[in-house]
Every structure is written in C-alpha cells, then in structure tokens.
Design an enzyme around this catalytic site. Sequence first.
Site, PDB file in Angstrom:
ATOM      1  N   GLY A  36      27.532 -30.152 -20.500  1.00  0.00           N
ATOM      2  CA  GLY A  36      26.256 -30.851 -20.439  1.00  0.00           C
ATOM      3  C   GLY A  36      25.139 -29.864 -20.208  1.00  0.00           C
ATOM      4  N   ASP A 152      20.568 -39.674 -15.148  1.00  0.00           N
ATOM      5  CA  ASP A 152      21.234 -39.405 -16.420  1.00  0.00           C
ATOM      6  C   ASP A 152      22.263 -40.491 -16.736  1.00  0.00           C
ATOM      7  OD1 ASP A 152      21.621 -37.937 -18.744  1.00  0.00           O
ATOM      8  OD2 ASP A 152      23.063 -36.556 -17.834  1.00  0.00           O
TER       9      ASP A 152
END
Length: 159
Positions: A36, A152
């Site tokens: 990520g 997120d």
Amino acid sequence: MDKPPCARYDRSTMTEQLLPGAELFGYRLEQLIGKGGMGMVYRATQLSLHREVAVKVLHPSRIRNPQQIDSFLREARATGKLNHQHLVTIHDAHADAAKGLYCYAMEYVTGITASQLVQGKGPLPRAAALHLLYQIAQALGHAHRHGMVHRDVKPDNIL
C-alpha cells in the site's frame, strides 16, 4: 545455516523489499501479502509464540519524513488499544532508526477482501451486503468512540 538478510536496501532507489525468511524484531517473514501507500504487509511467524501474524512494515520512502514515521507508530499504538470483534488486533510495534525499520505486528486474518469477494462473485445479495455494512459500521463506531478516524476505508481493507 545463515539467516537471509533482514532487508535488501538500495537507498538510492528506495525499492526495498524484505526477503522471505528474514527475521525482524522476533518475527520470521514468510510471504509478502500486500502493498500500500504506507508500506508492505507480510504473513509472518512470531517466533516466541509460534503464532501466525501479519507484519506491516513502513515503506522506506516514508522514513525520510519523521512526521510519517511518527504517524505510522502512533497509528499502531492507538489501534493497539482497541479491542473489537470486527477489528484486527494489533500485537506490538517496533522501531529501529539506525536500520530505518519501522513495523507493527497484528492478527493474521485468513480469507479474502471485500474487493476480491465482489470481483469473484459479483454484487452481493442485499442481505449479505447489509450484514457486511453493519459489521463495518460497528467497527468504525467502536474506533470513533475511542477518538480514532479510519482514513482509508475501502473494499481492499475489509476482510
């Protein structure tokens, strides 16, 4: 038998990736399972307990900014205080400034992400989607009650 190096660092390109078999803060990394913006997540073995865990390692490009290091470790410590059936449990956090390594260990959850589920099976039936959303809302509500905001939330982060 020699242990694999902890990391292969090329500080000029900052494309480091820890190697399977490497030991990091008492964890043996087994396999890279995700990448990520903040770092990489590995399936690992906690050597002291012979327990399967996930280890999130801050990406080396982020260590140039002390604020990002602080944010990463603060996130781990704050999340580690949470205990909820729909949240991954954080076990511990580690920092080695000399090596430029920052990570935290968490519960390893088997299965697939919500994104993978929808890609494989198509849209969920209404009842299944509502049940999933209810569980997500419970987890986010718990975090919110403890002063945290998840920044997120996305199908790839829902197991």
